[in-house]
Design an enzyme around this catalytic site. Sequence first.
Site, PDB file in Angstrom:
ATOM      1  CG  HIS A 248      -0.517   0.408   2.482  1.00  0.00           C
ATOM      2  ND1 HIS A 248      -0.142  -0.486   3.447  1.00  0.00           N
ATOM      3  CD2 HIS A 248      -0.322   1.638   3.020  1.00  0.00           C
ATOM      4  CE1 HIS A 248       0.253   0.182   4.536  1.00  0.00           C
ATOM      5  NE2 HIS A 248       0.150   1.469   4.297  1.00  0.00           N
TER       6      HIS A 248
ATOM      7  CG  ASP B 223       0.076  -3.917   2.745  1.00  0.00           C
ATOM      8  OD1 ASP B 223       0.575  -3.490   1.687  1.00  0.00           O
ATOM      9  OD2 ASP B 223      -0.219  -3.186   3.716  1.00  0.00           O
TER      10      ASP B 223
ATOM     11  CB  SER C 279       2.756   1.881   6.277  1.00  0.00           C
ATOM     12  OG  SER C 279       1.509   1.734   6.869  1.00  0.00           O
ATOM     13  N   GLY C 280       5.137  -0.291   6.133  1.00  0.00           N
ATOM     14  CA  GLY C 280       6.236  -0.791   5.324  1.00  0.00           C
ATOM     15  C   GLY C 280       7.444  -1.164   6.158  1.00  0.00           C
TER      16      GLY C 280
HETATM   17  N1  ARG Z   1      -1.286   2.358   7.435  1.00  0.00           N
HETATM   18  C1  ARG Z   1      -0.343   3.132   8.188  1.00  0.00           C
HETATM   19  C2  ARG Z   1       0.674   3.772   7.276  1.00  0.00           C
HETATM   20  O1  ARG Z   1       0.423   3.841   6.101  1.00  0.00           O
HETATM   21  C3  ARG Z   1       0.306   2.374   9.311  1.00  0.00           C
HETATM   22  C4  ARG Z   1      -0.650   1.512  10.010  1.00  0.00           C
HETATM   23  C5  ARG Z   1      -0.176   0.921  11.242  1.00  0.00           C
HETATM   24  N2  ARG Z   1      -1.226   1.113  12.159  1.00  0.00           N
HETATM   25  C6  ARG Z   1      -1.290   0.538  13.330  1.00  0.00           C
HETATM   26  N3  ARG Z   1      -2.241   0.882  14.123  1.00  0.00           N
HETATM   27  N4  ARG Z   1      -0.404  -0.361  13.671  1.00  0.00           N
HETATM   28  O2  ARG Z   1       1.675   4.298   7.696  1.00  0.00           O
END
Ligand code: ARG
Length: 283
Positions: free
Chosen positions: A93, A140, A228-229
């Site tokens: 993503h 993902d 993320s990542g």
């Molecule tokens: N989707 C988020 C990003 O793009 C990170 C998600 C992690 N969230 C969590 N509650 N652990 O950076």
Amino acid sequence: MDTKRKHLIRLGAGVAAGLGAVALVWAGTASAGAEENSTQSDFEAQVIGGQEAEEGQYPWLVGLGSAGSGTPWENQFCGGSVIAPTVVLTAAHCVESDAPEDLAVFSGSVDLEGPDIVTTGVADIHVAEDYESPTQFANDWALLLLAEPVDVEPIALNADLTEFDAFETAGWGLTEENEYPTLARWVEVPFVDDTQCAEAYPDEHDAASMVCAGDLASGGIDACSGDSGGPLMAGAEDGSQVLAGIVSWGYGCAEPGYPGVYSEVATFVPTIEEVVAGWGAEL
Ligand code: ARG
């Protein structure tokens, strides 16, 4: 701060387009000012509940950003892990709508504004073919082929589906102060099993490709937007760290009852190895 905010919105909007309620929390957090967030500030949400990473603590940790003007800190929007000198593993993503030339990888330091950060271009992107199947955010993961090798220690992939009791995660994502730090932060997060994670996220959880972690009862510790990542790491028997997961998603950040969800690396190892070999690289 403006550039940083723009990326967060970009990420929030992209996610919201596909995900519905879970992502709307992100979009809301992304565009809301501090005032609107005050309704959420009574929980200790942030890498939330963590501390600053030491230089060299996670040599494989990289920031992923937009190529172009601005500092690494201004451009960083995701994390990643170096798994071979020319290969970074990140979340699908983070990069699904990017061309290689849009991206930059920041390695070599926990300090995105420091003198030791090395910026490297991206030559190719492989997004998991089954990304978003069978559920939103399933599978993902994505690989980046770097334009040049980076001089950092890679992390080994966790190849078997070991159940670890606890993990560490790290990155430059939002803190409990609702700020993007210039120094990477890390936090220890307990393992949450598939049964409990599926109870938290009955429609979204995909046991085959996701592993969950956090303090289910109390919250307060988690990855957050911008992480993320990045890596979910576990201690191997020989004392080294292995890559068990990739920061993927969650409902808000660090909320009780809603653990962080990570892509489960062991599931993808054979496919990752094929892609890496196809690039003429070696793990
Ligand atoms: N989707 C988020 C990003 O793009 C990170 C998600 C992690 N969230 C969590 N509650 N652990 O950076």
